[in-house]
Design a protein around this motif. Structure first.
Motif, PDB file in Angstrom:
ATOM      1  N   GLN A   1      48.433 -79.340 -43.611  1.00 23.65           N
ATOM      2  CA  GLN A   1      48.768 -80.062 -42.389  1.00 23.65           C
ATOM      3  C   GLN A   1      49.914 -79.423 -41.609  1.00 23.65           C
TER       4      GLN A   1
ATOM      5  N   VAL B   1      49.931 -81.196 -47.850  1.00 25.86           N
ATOM      6  CA  VAL B   1      51.048 -81.034 -46.920  1.00 25.86           C
ATOM      7  C   VAL B   1      50.995 -79.654 -46.270  1.00 25.86           C
TER       8      VAL B   1
ATOM      9  N   SER C   1      55.352 -82.026 -40.711  1.00 25.21           N
ATOM     10  CA  SER C   1      54.908 -83.381 -41.025  1.00 25.21           C
ATOM     11  C   SER C   1      56.027 -84.394 -40.810  1.00 25.21           C
TER      12      SER C   1
ATOM     13  N   ALA D   1      54.741 -88.077 -39.708  1.00 29.65           N
ATOM     14  CA  ALA D   1      53.549 -88.374 -40.499  1.00 29.65           C
ATOM     15  C   ALA D   1      53.893 -88.881 -41.893  1.00 29.65           C
TER      16      ALA D   1
END
Length: 536
Positions: free
Chosen positions: A407, A404, A413, A418
Motif C-alpha cells: 500500500q 503495508v 499509510s 489509513a
C-alpha cells in the motif's frame, strides 16, 4: 475456556484472529513451520531470548513509569522507587512538555504537571536528577513530539555533571510515527518529524553510541485498537522506516541497529502474548539480517520493554488490577523481556500513588525471589501449543507487513490516515463487543458487584505547583544570557532551513537554557505544524 471470541459453531479464535484448537500435538508444530526458527537462547534468530542465560545472569530491569507535578516532586518519587528496589527510571512528562509548550504559555493552563513532570529547560533536568547516579541506573524518557529537545537536555545535564556521554546508557521513546496512529502528541508534519528522529539516531551514533535514541512503541498502537499481531507488525514497519532514513544518512546498519529498542504491551491472553514476543524476536532478527545485511548479532536482537497493559485495567473493582498486574508481569517474564514497566492498580484512572507503585515493584520482585522465573530460559519452549502459535503469529505478522508495503509503506499509510482509521474502527468494535458481553471483562460485564462503591481516589492537581513552575521559568529567563539564547535559536532556524542535523544546534540552545517552547516555536516556523487527516 479462555473466553476470547467464540463463534456459533463453537470455534475459539484469539484476538489476533488465529483459531485455537482444543488440543495440540507434534504434527501441529510441523504443519505450522516446524522448529527451524527456534534456535538457542542468545543465538540467531533469538526466538528463545537475546541472551544465552537471560535472567539467570541478570533479572529484568524494573522501570516503573513515573513523573508528576514539578521536577522537585518527581525527584522525590525517583528516590522513593530506587530505595524500594527499582533498577531503572521511566520518566513521564506533562502534556505541555510533550508537545513543546512552556509552562507559562496560556495553552498550558490547567495541564502543567497534571499527567507528568513539567519540563521547560535544562534547569528542570538538573533538579529532577539531582543525586541520581546516572552511571548506575538507566533512564527512559517517555516523550515523542519534543523528543529531540528532551534528549538534548538529558545529555547536556549528564555532561554538566561530569559524565562521559559516550558511555552513558539510557533510552528515549522518540517514536513519532506511532503518535500519528495513537496518542497524538505530535508537533510537526510527518516528514520533518521523521527527519528529527533520524537526526537523533545520527547524533547518538557518533556522540552517545551506548544511548538508545528510539524506542519503537507497538504498545500505544495496541492501546489504540490494534490486535497483538498488528501491534508487532506495525512497530516493525515503523522501525524499518527509521532505519531507512538513518541508512540514507550514510550510517551502517551495525552502527546503530543494536541501540534501537521496542516498547510492547502485555495485556490479554497469556499464551498469545508469549507467542507474540517469541515470534517477534525471530522476525525482527530475520528482517535486520536479511533485509539490511547486518553482520553483528547484537544488531539483530529485539531489545524490548514489556509493560503497561493499561487497556486491560479497570476502574471497576480496581483491586483486581493487582491480580491482573501479576499476570502481566508473568507474561513479561515468560516472554523474555529485558525490562518491565508494570502498570499499577490505580493507573486506570489516576497517577499512581507511592503505595500502588510499591505493590507493582514487589510483584516483579516476587517473581524473581520466590516464583522461579529466573531459573531457566524460555520455560514454555517445546510446548506444542506455544510453538505452533509462535509460528502462526510470525506468519501473520509477515502478512501484515507485506500488506503495508503493497500500500506504499508505513509512512504513506500513516500520512493518509489509513492505519489510524483501521485501528480506531477496531477499537470501536472491540468496545461494542465488551458492552454486549461478547468479550468478557471481569468486574465490567461479568462477575460484577451490585452495590460496588464507584468512588476512587484521584491524584490531586496542584495549582500552586503549576504557578511555581511558571514563576521559576520567568526567573530563569531573567538570569540567563539572552544574547547566547537568541544566537542559538537563530542557528536552529538556519540549520533547519538547509536540512542540517539540528541536534548540535539544539544541544547549544539547551545549554544556553533556551526553553522547550522557544525551540519548538522556531522549528515550527520552518517545518509547520501537523494537521490530522480525518477519514470516515
Amino acid at each position: 475456556m479462555n473466553r476470547q471470541t467464540e463463534s456459533e459453531d463453537g470455534r475459539v479464535v484469539n484476538e489476533s484472529g488465529i483459531e485455537i484448537k482444543t488440543v495440540y500435538a507434534a504434527e501441529d508444530v510441523e504443519s505450522s513451520g516446524g522448529l527451524d526458527m527456534l534456535g538457542n537462547p542468545g543465538e540467531y534468530p533469538f526466538t528463545r531470548g537475546i541472551h544465552p542465560e537471560m535472567y539467570r545472569k541478570r533479572p529484568w530491569t524494573m522501570r516503573q513509569y513515573t513523573g508528576f507535578s514539578n521536577p522537585q516532586e518527581t525527584n522525590k518519587r525517583f528516590k522513593y522507587l530506587i530505595a524500594n528496589g527499582q533498577t531503572g527510571l521511566n520518566v513521564a512528562f506533562d502534556l505541555p512538555s510533550q508537545i513543546g509548550i512552556d509552562s507559562d504559555d496560556p495553552l498550558a493552563l490547567g495541564e502543567v504537571g497534571r499527567v507528568g513532570m513539567a519540563v521547560d529547560s535544562l534547569r528542570d533536568f538538573e533538579i529532577a536528577f539531582d543525586d541520581i547516579e546516572l552511571d548506575k541506573i538507566t533512564v527512559s524518557l517517555t516523550v515523542n513530539g519534543s523528543a529531540a529537545i528532551v534528549i538534548a537536555m538529558y545529555l547536556a545535564m549528564a555532561k554538566k555533571r561530569g559524565y562521559d556521554i559516550k558511555t552513558l546508557r539510557g533510552t528515549a521513546q522518540n517514536d513519532i510515527l506511532k503518535e500519528f496512529i495513537g496518542r497524538g502528541t505530535w508537533v510537526f508534519p510527518v516528514e520533518p518529524s521523521i527527519k528529527l528522529v533520524a537526526d537523533t539516531i545520527e547524533y547518538c551514533a557518533y556522540h552517545a553510541p551506548k544511548y538508545s535514541p528510539v524506542s519503537v512503541c507497538g504498545y500505544h498502537i495496541r492501546e489504540s485498537g490494534a490486535n497483538p499481531v498488528q501491534e508487532m507488525a506495525y512497530a516493525f514497519c515503523i522501525a524499518k522506516a527509521y532505519i531507512d532514513v538513518a541508512l540514507a544518512r550514510g550510517l551502517d546498519i551495525d552502527e546503530f541497529a543494536s541501540r534501537l529498542s521496542f516498547n510492547f504491551n502485555i495485556f490479554g491472553n497469556i499464551f498469545e502474548q508469549v507467542a507474540k514476543f517469541r515470534a517477534g524476536r525471530a522476525l525482527w532478527a530475520k528482517i535486520v539480517q536479511q533485509d539490511y545485511g547486518a553482520k553483528n548479532p547484537r544488531s539483530m536482537g529485539l531489545r524490548m520493554i514489556a509493560g503497561g497493559g493499561g487497556s486491560g485495567l479497570t476502574k471497576e473493582q480496581p483491586e483486581l488490577n493487582i491480580v491482573r498486574g501479576a499476570y502481566y508481569a508473568l507474561i513479561s517474564a515468560l516472554s523474555g523481556a529485558q525490562t518491565m514497566a508494570l502498570c499499577c492498580y490505580d493507573e486506570a484512572y489516576t497517577i499512581p500513588t507511592e503505595y500502588a507503585q510499591r505493590i507493582s515493584l514487589r510483584t516483579m520482585q516476587l517473581l524473581i525471589e520466590e516464583m522461579g522465573l529466573c531459573d531457566t530460559v524460555d520455560p514454555l519452549a517445546g510446548s506444542y501449543y506455544v510453538e505452533t502459535l509462535t509460528n502462526q503469529m510470525r506468519e501473520e505478522m509477515e502478512k501484515i507487513m507485506a500488506e503495508v508495503d503493497a500500500q506504499g509503506g508505513i509512512v504513506q499509510s500513516i500520512s493518509q490516515g489509513a492505519v489510524q482509521a483501521q485501528v480506531s474502527a477496531q477499537a470501536y468494535e472491540r468496545q461494542k463487543q465488551i458492552e454486549a458481553g461478547e468479550v468478557r471483562k471481569v468486574g465490567v460485564n461479568c462477575h460484577q458487584i451490585d452495590e460496588e462503591d464507584k468512588d476512587v481516589a484521584f491524584h490531586p492537581y496542584s495549582e500552586v505547583d503549576a504557578k511555581e513552575q511558571a514563576e521559576r521559568l520567568n526567573q530563569l529567563r531573567d538570569r540567563r544570557n539572552t544574547d547566547a539564547v537568541q544566537q542559538s535559536l537563530n542557528k536552529i532556524v538556519d540549520d533547519a532551513k538547509v536540512g542540517q542535523n539540528i541536534m548540535p544546534a539544539i544541544m547549544d540552545a539547551v545549554q544556553a537554557y533556551a526553553t522547550i517552547g522557544e525551540i519548538t516555536q522556531k522549528l515550527a516556523g520552518v517545518y509547520g505544524r501537523y494537521k490530522e487527516p480525518i477519514r470516515f
